[in-house]
Write an enzyme that holds these catalytic residues in place. Structure first.
Site, PDB file in Angstrom:
ATOM      1  N   SER A 122      -4.668  -3.674   2.379  1.00  0.00           N
ATOM      2  CA  SER A 122      -4.882  -4.980   2.211  1.00  0.00           C
ATOM      3  C   SER A 122      -3.723  -5.603   1.926  1.00  0.00           C
ATOM      4  CB  SER A 122      -5.891  -4.950   1.027  1.00  0.00           C
ATOM      5  OG  SER A 122      -6.087  -6.439   0.657  1.00  0.00           O
ATOM      6  N   TYR A 146      -8.606  -3.562  -7.621  1.00  0.00           N
ATOM      7  CA  TYR A 146      -8.677  -3.534  -5.969  1.00  0.00           C
ATOM      8  C   TYR A 146      -7.222  -3.302  -5.340  1.00  0.00           C
ATOM      9  CZ  TYR A 146      -9.491  -4.270  -1.267  1.00  0.00           C
ATOM     10  OH  TYR A 146      -9.293  -4.337   0.093  1.00  0.00           O
ATOM     11  N   LYS A 150      -5.292  -0.029  -3.688  1.00  0.00           N
ATOM     12  CA  LYS A 150      -5.104   0.442  -2.070  1.00  0.00           C
ATOM     13  C   LYS A 150      -3.366   0.636  -2.262  1.00  0.00           C
ATOM     14  CE  LYS A 150      -7.824  -0.893   0.758  1.00  0.00           C
ATOM     15  NZ  LYS A 150      -8.985   0.256   1.258  1.00  0.00           N
TER      16      LYS A 150
END
Ligand code: UDP
Length: 335
Positions: A122, A146, A150
């Protein structure tokens, strides 16, 4: 062409992006196995023609068994949690499901002799970049668990590739939006938080209105700017990455975006144009962890994969997203 793809395992193939990629793979005659625990994805989203194995991508024994049973040569790993704000409240769930499960899946791939791995990363790994467009060598400073989960997975993917001879592509998605123009797939998860989905739901009367999360940013109209990429163009990028790796190409880390952005207000205006309805918009506080501007530098993906977007148009993206939400409403009315 088919031989280049071989047998492909798609984790998260019942989810939003995964389901589009499954359609694209099947169109190119690949043999596709979906591994999905259906926690956020939907069984109906899995294209006919793909085999569905229900289970968690982080279950090593299960993953090894599935990889061996279907003699998979390549893995596309989409399964994961994606809600930034949720990751702040429950970081360990994000580390477990995004980083931990990727580690286990990589172990399963090594054990089963899988040679090719494509990882869904991402733009969140960049945090709030000093300069946009941001290229792949920019500093990595995610703002929330988050993005950190990743990034941790990215490290594991690249380290495993080096140690065990896998060919890998790490694809950093910018803001994925829209739906399959043929209407076969779209955003399936019920409680999606993405701006375009929320605005489309508001346009269809499913929500009272839309809240803009802050309009005091240092951007042209004060609202955040994002690089929205049509999910079908993103699916094409995955096929191009698989082709590249299948032909013996070197491992890659690539931005997936268009190289230009739209503000929240521009997105809302596009939804109003597409729907012919005025949205009830109010401005609220900033959402913690939001970067003011995220735009991809796309030179590397265009050069390395010869990837060219087909649907680089905000109105096209929004129109397809709205069409999908309409179909969901009609389907709910029928059931
Ligand atoms: N956004 C907003 N209202 C909403 C949802 C999102 O103003 O109800 C803004 C959000 O602050 C961000 C942009 O829209 O600047 C895109 O947010 P989204 O959650 O779609 O994707 P993200 O960029 O967080 O991955």
């Amino acid at each position: 062409m088919t031989e280049a793809f071989g047998r492909v395992l798609v984790t998260g193939g019942a989810g939003y992006i995964g389901s589009h990629v499954v359609h694209a793979l099947l169109e190119r005659s690949a043999r596709v196995v979906v591994l999905d625990d259906l926690s956020t994805g939907a069984r109906e989203a899995v294209a006919e023609g793909a085999i569905l194995e229900v289970g968690n991508a982080g279950d090593r024994a299960f993953a090894v068994a599935v990889l061996r049973r279907h003699r998979c040569q390549a893995v596309l790993h989409f399964a994961g949690f994606i809600v930034n704000s949720e990751s702040v409240r429950d970081p360990l769930a994000y580390y477990a499901n995004n980083a931990g499960a990727t580690r286990t899946l990589l172990e399963a791939c090594v054990e089963a002799g899988v040679g090719t791995f494509v990882y869904s990363s991402s733009a969140a790994v960049y945090g709030a970049p000093d300069r946009v467009p941001v290229d792949e060598d920019a500093p990595l400073a995610p703002l929330a668990p988050y993005g950190r989960s990743k990034l941790a997975a990215e490290w594991m993917v690249r380290d495993t590739a080096r140690a065990h001879g896998l060919n890998v592509a790490v694809l950093r998605y910018f803001n994925v939006a829209g739906a399959d123009p043929a209407g076969r797939a779209g955003q399936v998860s019920r409680n999606a938080t993405h701006l375009i989905k929320i605005a489309c739901q508001a346009a269809l009367g499913l929500r009272g209105g839309v809240e803009i999360f802050g309009d005091g940013y240092d951007t042209p109209d004060g609202t955040c700017v994002r690089d929205y990429i049509h999910v079908s163009d993103l699916a094409d990028a995955h096929l191009a990455a698989l082709e590249h790796l299948g032909a013996g190409g070197e491992s890659l880390t690539l931005n997936c975006g268009y190289g230009h952005g739209a503000s929240v207000r521009e997105v809302l205006a596009a939804v109003e144009r597409a729907s012919g309805r005025k949205l009830d918009v109010r401005v609220g506080p900033c959402r913690p962890g939001d970067a003011p501007m995220l735009i991809a530098d796309t030179r590397r993906i265009r050069k390395a994969l010869k990837w060219r977007p087909r649907l680089d148009d905000l109105d096209a993206i929004v129109t397809s997203a709205l069409g999908w939400e309409r179909r969901l409403v009609e389907a709910a009315a029928r059931s």
